[in-house]
Design an enzyme around this catalytic site. Structure first.
Site, mmCIF file in Angstrom:
data_model
loop_
_atom_site.group_PDB
_atom_site.id
_atom_site.type_symbol
_atom_site.label_atom_id
_atom_site.label_comp_id
_atom_site.label_asym_id
_atom_site.label_seq_id
_atom_site.Cartn_x
_atom_site.Cartn_y
_atom_site.Cartn_z
ATOM 1 N N HIS A 17 0.655 -1.323 0.118
ATOM 2 C CA HIS A 17 0.194 -0.177 -0.121
ATOM 3 C C HIS A 17 0.944 1.394 -0.021
ATOM 4 O O HIS A 17 0.599 2.296 -0.601
ATOM 5 C CB HIS A 17 -0.922 0.016 1.108
ATOM 6 C CG HIS A 17 -1.819 -1.306 1.402
ATOM 7 N ND1 HIS A 17 -2.130 -1.909 2.628
ATOM 8 C CD2 HIS A 17 -2.748 -1.559 0.380
ATOM 9 C CE1 HIS A 17 -2.933 -2.733 2.295
ATOM 10 N NE2 HIS A 17 -3.600 -2.430 0.909
ATOM 11 N N LYS A 41 -15.450 -7.798 5.829
ATOM 12 C CA LYS A 41 -14.308 -8.786 6.140
ATOM 13 C C LYS A 41 -13.793 -8.973 7.594
ATOM 14 O O LYS A 41 -14.341 -7.924 8.493
ATOM 15 C CB LYS A 41 -12.905 -8.050 5.512
ATOM 16 C CG LYS A 41 -12.786 -8.308 4.169
ATOM 17 C CD LYS A 41 -11.578 -7.678 3.544
ATOM 18 C CE LYS A 41 -11.384 -7.846 2.138
ATOM 19 N NZ LYS A 41 -10.065 -7.009 1.405
ATOM 20 N N ARG A 90 -1.916 -6.725 -8.282
ATOM 21 C CA ARG A 90 -1.124 -7.632 -7.814
ATOM 22 C C ARG A 90 -1.433 -8.918 -9.003
ATOM 23 O O ARG A 90 -2.591 -9.107 -9.067
ATOM 24 C CB ARG A 90 -1.190 -8.077 -6.456
ATOM 25 C CG ARG A 90 -0.657 -7.395 -5.561
ATOM 26 C CD ARG A 90 -1.104 -7.735 -4.170
ATOM 27 N NE ARG A 90 -2.814 -7.350 -4.256
ATOM 28 C CZ ARG A 90 -3.254 -7.709 -3.162
ATOM 29 N NH1 ARG A 90 -2.631 -7.994 -1.760
ATOM 30 N NH2 ARG A 90 -4.555 -7.366 -3.261
ATOM 31 N N SER A 128 -2.555 -7.823 3.060
ATOM 32 C CA SER A 128 -3.101 -7.428 4.485
ATOM 33 C C SER A 128 -3.567 -8.972 5.199
ATOM 34 O O SER A 128 -3.107 -9.230 6.364
ATOM 35 C CB SER A 128 -4.023 -6.558 4.582
ATOM 36 O OG SER A 128 -3.858 -5.450 4.171
#
Ligand code: ADP
Length: 160
Positions: A17, A41, A90, A128
């Site tokens: 990030h 989440k 990604r 993360s």
């Protein structure tokens, strides 16, 4: 004045990030890092903790602000005079979801452009989710997240 928003859950902010933020700042005059409040989440850090970690890291960057938002991203962008949404990409795993989101957002508000920055080769494996798993298992996250984030992860795991 070119303003952009970089949305995400940032639970917690990783060096992936950080890299996207630094590069996005080269492409705009002001960047808002926006922590989404409505993402389903399981979070490790509270919204306030997530905002704080980003603020602390970029304390010397006046062109960056940190906010949280609820509801539609395109509405947040428009209300904050942002012309662009920044997303990081990604490998291939991100592509399909990001492509759908970008097209839906364009449909919702054609004035807001999504700009993708490819993940830096040093960080393309960093997420993360993985960072949290490694922290829980006691792995060393040096160079994967900022040092202050690493300290918070250690504290968080110890307090569980
Ligand atoms: P989300 O919860 O929407 O997946 P994240 O908080 O994980 O969001 O990430 C926000 C944005 O940052 C997304 O565009 C994601 O693809 C991107 N991102 C996350 N990790 C990396 C990384 N290591 N390198 C580049 N971009 C990343």
């Amino acid at each position: 004045m070119r303003r952009a928003v970089y949305p995400g859950s940032f639970d917690p902010m990783t060096n992936g990030h950080v890299n996207i933020i630094e590069r996005a700042l080269e492409q705009c005059d002001h960047l808002i890092v926006a922590v989404a409040r409505n993402i389903s989440k399981t979070a490790m850090f509270s919204f306030d903790e997530r905002l704080e970690m980003i603020r602390e890291h970029f304390v010397d960057e006046p062109r960056l602000s940190v906010a949280s938002f609820e509801g539609l991203l395109v509405d947040f962008a428009a209300n904050n005079n942002c012309q662009a949404v920044i997303r990081g990409l990604r490998a291939i795993a991100d592509f399909e979801y990001e492509y759908q989101m970008a097209n839906m957002n364009r449909k919702l508000n054609p004035n807001i452009e999504t700009i993708f920055l490819m993940a830096d080769p040093n960080n393309f494996y960093v997420s993360s989710r993985l960072v949290k798993e490694v922290a829980i298992l006691g792995g060393d996250l040096h160079g994967v997240v900022p040092d202050a984030v690493r300290d918070r992860l250690v504290q968080k795991v110890q307090s569980r």
